[in-house]
Design a protein around this motif. Sequence first.
Motif, mmCIF file in Angstrom:
data_model
loop_
_atom_site.group_PDB
_atom_site.id
_atom_site.type_symbol
_atom_site.label_atom_id
_atom_site.label_comp_id
_atom_site.label_asym_id
_atom_site.label_seq_id
_atom_site.Cartn_x
_atom_site.Cartn_y
_atom_site.Cartn_z
ATOM 1 N N ASP A 7 0.823 -1.211 0.000
ATOM 2 C CA ASP A 7 0.000 0.000 0.000
ATOM 3 C C ASP A 7 0.859 1.265 0.000
ATOM 4 O OD1 ASP A 7 -0.527 1.627 2.760
ATOM 5 O OD2 ASP A 7 0.268 -0.401 3.104
ATOM 6 N N GLU A 8 0.272 2.298 -0.567
ATOM 7 C CA GLU A 8 0.994 3.534 -0.856
ATOM 8 C C GLU A 8 1.676 4.132 0.380
ATOM 9 O OE1 GLU A 8 -1.590 6.521 -2.460
ATOM 10 O OE2 GLU A 8 0.086 7.815 -3.015
ATOM 11 N N ASP A 9 0.936 4.211 1.470
ATOM 12 C CA ASP A 9 1.488 4.896 2.642
ATOM 13 C C ASP A 9 2.694 4.172 3.215
ATOM 14 O OD1 ASP A 9 -0.352 6.830 2.359
ATOM 15 O OD2 ASP A 9 -1.744 6.051 3.873
ATOM 16 N N SER A 10 2.623 2.847 3.287
ATOM 17 C CA SER A 10 3.782 2.158 3.880
ATOM 18 C C SER A 10 4.978 2.143 2.930
ATOM 19 C CB SER A 10 3.425 0.751 4.365
ATOM 20 O OG SER A 10 2.643 0.093 3.445
ATOM 21 N N ILE A 11 4.735 2.071 1.628
ATOM 22 C CA ILE A 11 5.878 2.156 0.695
ATOM 23 C C ILE A 11 6.592 3.489 0.899
ATOM 24 C CG2 ILE A 11 6.587 2.295 -1.730
ATOM 25 C CD1 ILE A 11 4.185 0.445 -2.396
ATOM 26 N N ARG A 12 5.790 4.536 0.980
ATOM 27 C CA ARG A 12 6.392 5.860 1.141
ATOM 28 C C ARG A 12 7.059 6.001 2.513
ATOM 29 N NH1 ARG A 12 2.217 9.106 -0.340
ATOM 30 N NH2 ARG A 12 2.730 9.034 -2.534
ATOM 31 N N GLU A 13 6.409 5.438 3.528
ATOM 32 C CA GLU A 13 6.960 5.549 4.881
ATOM 33 C C GLU A 13 8.327 4.854 4.973
ATOM 34 O OE1 GLU A 13 4.507 3.883 8.025
ATOM 35 O OE2 GLU A 13 6.390 3.705 9.169
ATOM 36 N N TYR A 14 8.418 3.654 4.429
ATOM 37 C CA TYR A 14 9.700 2.937 4.463
ATOM 38 C C TYR A 14 10.742 3.651 3.605
ATOM 39 C CZ TYR A 14 8.209 -1.109 7.191
ATOM 40 O OH TYR A 14 7.808 -1.917 8.202
ATOM 41 N N ASP A 15 10.272 4.170 2.489
ATOM 42 C CA ASP A 15 11.182 4.932 1.632
ATOM 43 C C ASP A 15 11.775 6.094 2.427
ATOM 44 O OD1 ASP A 15 12.001 5.690 -1.345
ATOM 45 O OD2 ASP A 15 11.346 7.520 -0.357
ATOM 46 N N LYS A 16 10.917 6.818 3.108
ATOM 47 C CA LYS A 16 11.375 7.992 3.848
ATOM 48 C C LYS A 16 12.254 7.608 5.029
ATOM 49 C CE LYS A 16 9.258 11.773 4.128
ATOM 50 N NZ LYS A 16 8.537 13.018 3.889
ATOM 51 N N ARG A 17 11.955 6.468 5.613
ATOM 52 C CA ARG A 17 12.706 6.055 6.787
ATOM 53 C C ARG A 17 14.114 5.547 6.433
ATOM 54 N NH1 ARG A 17 10.040 1.589 10.517
ATOM 55 N NH2 ARG A 17 8.189 2.870 10.191
ATOM 56 N N TYR A 18 14.235 4.848 5.301
ATOM 57 C CA TYR A 18 15.491 4.133 5.025
ATOM 58 C C TYR A 18 16.256 4.574 3.775
ATOM 59 C CZ TYR A 18 13.776 0.874 8.545
ATOM 60 O OH TYR A 18 13.329 0.332 9.709
ATOM 61 N N ASN A 19 15.584 5.261 2.890
ATOM 62 C CA ASN A 19 16.207 5.545 1.602
ATOM 63 C C ASN A 19 16.721 6.983 1.537
ATOM 64 O OD1 ASN A 19 16.931 4.722 -0.930
ATOM 65 N ND2 ASN A 19 14.890 4.889 -1.812
ATOM 66 N N LEU A 20 17.940 7.156 1.072
ATOM 67 C CA LEU A 20 18.456 8.511 0.836
ATOM 68 C C LEU A 20 18.264 8.861 -0.636
ATOM 69 C CD1 LEU A 20 21.788 8.438 2.887
ATOM 70 C CD2 LEU A 20 19.847 9.978 3.307
ATOM 71 N N HIS A 21 17.582 9.951 -0.901
ATOM 72 C CA HIS A 21 17.368 10.387 -2.287
ATOM 73 C C HIS A 21 18.426 11.418 -2.682
ATOM 74 C CE1 HIS A 21 13.314 8.676 -3.237
ATOM 75 N NE2 HIS A 21 13.307 8.532 -1.929
ATOM 76 N N SER A 22 18.819 11.363 -3.976
ATOM 77 C CA SER A 22 19.896 12.256 -4.433
ATOM 78 C C SER A 22 19.470 13.719 -4.488
ATOM 79 C CB SER A 22 20.412 11.802 -5.804
ATOM 80 O OG SER A 22 19.364 11.412 -6.643
ATOM 81 N N TRP A 23 20.446 14.589 -4.326
ATOM 82 C CA TRP A 23 20.327 16.042 -4.516
ATOM 83 C C TRP A 23 19.179 16.663 -3.730
ATOM 84 C CZ3 TRP A 23 24.815 16.608 -6.584
ATOM 85 C CH2 TRP A 23 25.245 15.815 -7.630
ATOM 86 N N SER A 24 18.848 16.118 -2.551
ATOM 87 C CA SER A 24 17.704 16.653 -1.817
ATOM 88 C C SER A 24 17.945 16.652 -0.328
ATOM 89 C CB SER A 24 16.456 15.773 -2.032
ATOM 90 O OG SER A 24 16.348 15.343 -3.350
ATOM 91 N N ALA A 25 17.386 17.658 0.349
ATOM 92 C CA ALA A 25 17.183 17.530 1.795
ATOM 93 C C ALA A 25 16.030 16.543 1.926
ATOM 94 C CB ALA A 25 16.834 18.866 2.394
ATOM 95 N N GLN A 26 16.129 15.635 2.849
ATOM 96 C CA GLN A 26 15.236 14.479 2.834
ATOM 97 C C GLN A 26 13.859 14.729 3.475
ATOM 98 O OE1 GLN A 26 16.623 11.485 1.268
ATOM 99 N NE2 GLN A 26 18.142 13.032 0.719
ATOM 100 N N LYS A 27 13.830 15.693 4.398
ATOM 101 C CA LYS A 27 12.642 15.778 5.268
ATOM 102 C C LYS A 27 11.322 15.983 4.527
ATOM 103 C CE LYS A 27 11.783 18.955 8.674
ATOM 104 N NZ LYS A 27 12.450 19.749 9.696
ATOM 105 N N ASN A 28 11.318 16.909 3.606
ATOM 106 C CA ASN A 28 10.030 17.229 2.978
ATOM 107 C C ASN A 28 9.776 16.520 1.654
ATOM 108 O OD1 ASN A 28 9.206 18.921 5.078
ATOM 109 N ND2 ASN A 28 10.550 20.537 4.293
ATOM 110 N N LEU A 29 10.538 15.471 1.394
ATOM 111 C CA LEU A 29 10.317 14.744 0.141
ATOM 112 C C LEU A 29 8.993 13.982 0.216
ATOM 113 C CD1 LEU A 29 13.851 13.225 -0.571
ATOM 114 C CD2 LEU A 29 12.775 15.185 -1.688
ATOM 115 N N ASN A 30 8.347 13.939 -0.928
ATOM 116 C CA ASN A 30 7.081 13.217 -0.967
ATOM 117 C C ASN A 30 6.995 12.475 -2.303
ATOM 118 O OD1 ASN A 30 4.578 12.393 -0.154
ATOM 119 N ND2 ASN A 30 3.532 14.229 -0.908
ATOM 120 N N PRO A 31 7.856 11.447 -2.478
ATOM 121 C CA PRO A 31 7.940 10.829 -3.808
ATOM 122 C C PRO A 31 6.652 10.112 -4.214
ATOM 123 C CG PRO A 31 9.187 9.547 -2.198
ATOM 124 C CD PRO A 31 8.743 10.789 -1.497
#
Length: 447
Positions: A7-31
């Motif tokens: 489900d969408e929310d948990s995919i995003r939650e785990y992404d935010k918790r464990y994944n580092l995204h390039s060229w971004s401050a991580q806090k406000n990302l909402n992929p």
Amino acid sequence: DDEIFMDEDSIREYDKRYNLHSWSAQKNLNPLVITKAEGIYFWDINGKRYFDMSSQLVNVNVGHGNKEIINAIKEQAERLPFIGPSYAVDVRSKLAAKVIEKAPDNMGKVFFTLGGADANENAIKIARMFTGRQKIFSRYRSYHGASFGAANLSGEPRRYTCEPGLTGFIKFFDPYIYREKIEFKSEEDASRYYLDKLKEQIIYEGADNVAAIFLETVTGSNGVIIPPKGYLQGIRDICDEFGILMVCDEVMTGWGRTGEWFACDNWNVKPDIITFAKGITCGYVPLGGVIVDKKIAEYFDDNVLMCGLTYNAHPIGCAAGCATIDVYEKEGLIENSKKMGKVLGAGLEKLKEKHACVGDVRYIGLFSAVELVKHKGTKEPLVPYGKDPEKIMPRIIDSLRERGFSTYSHENCILVAPPLIIKEEELKEALSILDEVLDFVDEYIEK
Ligand code: PLP
């Protein structure tokens, strides 16, 4: 446990918790959570469809989900997924031959890497080994990769994290005519101006110390800056005069993006070295490479090539590369890039005419940028260089995405570079979304 990742929310939650995204401050990302991609489209988990108007990172040239490439990868994975770089393998031999066949006719051999940055890293080393010289010239408005050497080669702000940087990397100005203070009588005049300046700079640096001049044949991320008439030939001439190698970074422009196999083919200029990545496998698996001309190839007959990667010429990458080149050929995609490029160009010119916020549009094949300004007369950029405190550009990109048009921006430019399989009607439909969003930008600047 896998249920969590449905489900969408948990995919995003785990992404935010464990994944580092390039060229971004991580806090406000909402992929966006993406579940499917096919042809020129991809879909999010809620079934919303997006035109992929940047071909992801200008790499998915053949579009998504191509079965021939997928099957080639599957077959290679079954047969021989990996064997070290020192062995000869059918797909390794075949792809090398195909790359040299498509490259300009002075080219001799290829060294395969995993992507663009490591292609440029190795090109720097090869240029230094071959010439016995150290200094490397490249341009301010350029991006050549994020690893240390490639970042030092890059001119734009993504290099700043690697500063003070390596010695011997020298920057020169791009032929960015739209933003030049001088009014040139012709393209040739402009070329002469920039080339004279470059030549002067090379002499001041000591021409005998200069190994190579690197340039994106057409500047990509930094605004699709197309060389004016005579410019590339002029670079070639300067290189010949001083024994400097001309290196064209075709990571973004290679493999049909500009309506030719390589962008340098548009001007019939033959560099000494070409670096490539992206479109060789269109992202189905990672692959890049350095193509060297015959004299450089021959030099390494007796001199050791001090370059290496565990995954040099990875068999799965090579299998994918062979299949991708077949797709370009069978589907006539280089021709389509040229043909649809005309439709794109005409569409962009209309947008420029109509919208107060569009200062300039630049296009070649299916590679283009829309440069946004606060005022057409003063050409003041919509956001200043290296800064966008009000996040104006991301807001424009979000509005486009909400309407199903996916792309990205850099500085004050919106990139438009769809897959080369796009059809006229699809292109027109996508441009109508851009048109609608530019209306809002017009309102914003007129306020
Ligand atoms: N060179 C150019 C012109 C590029 O556009 C890029 C990536 O966008 C690179 C090099 C770096 O390639 P990679 O991200 O595969 O390392």
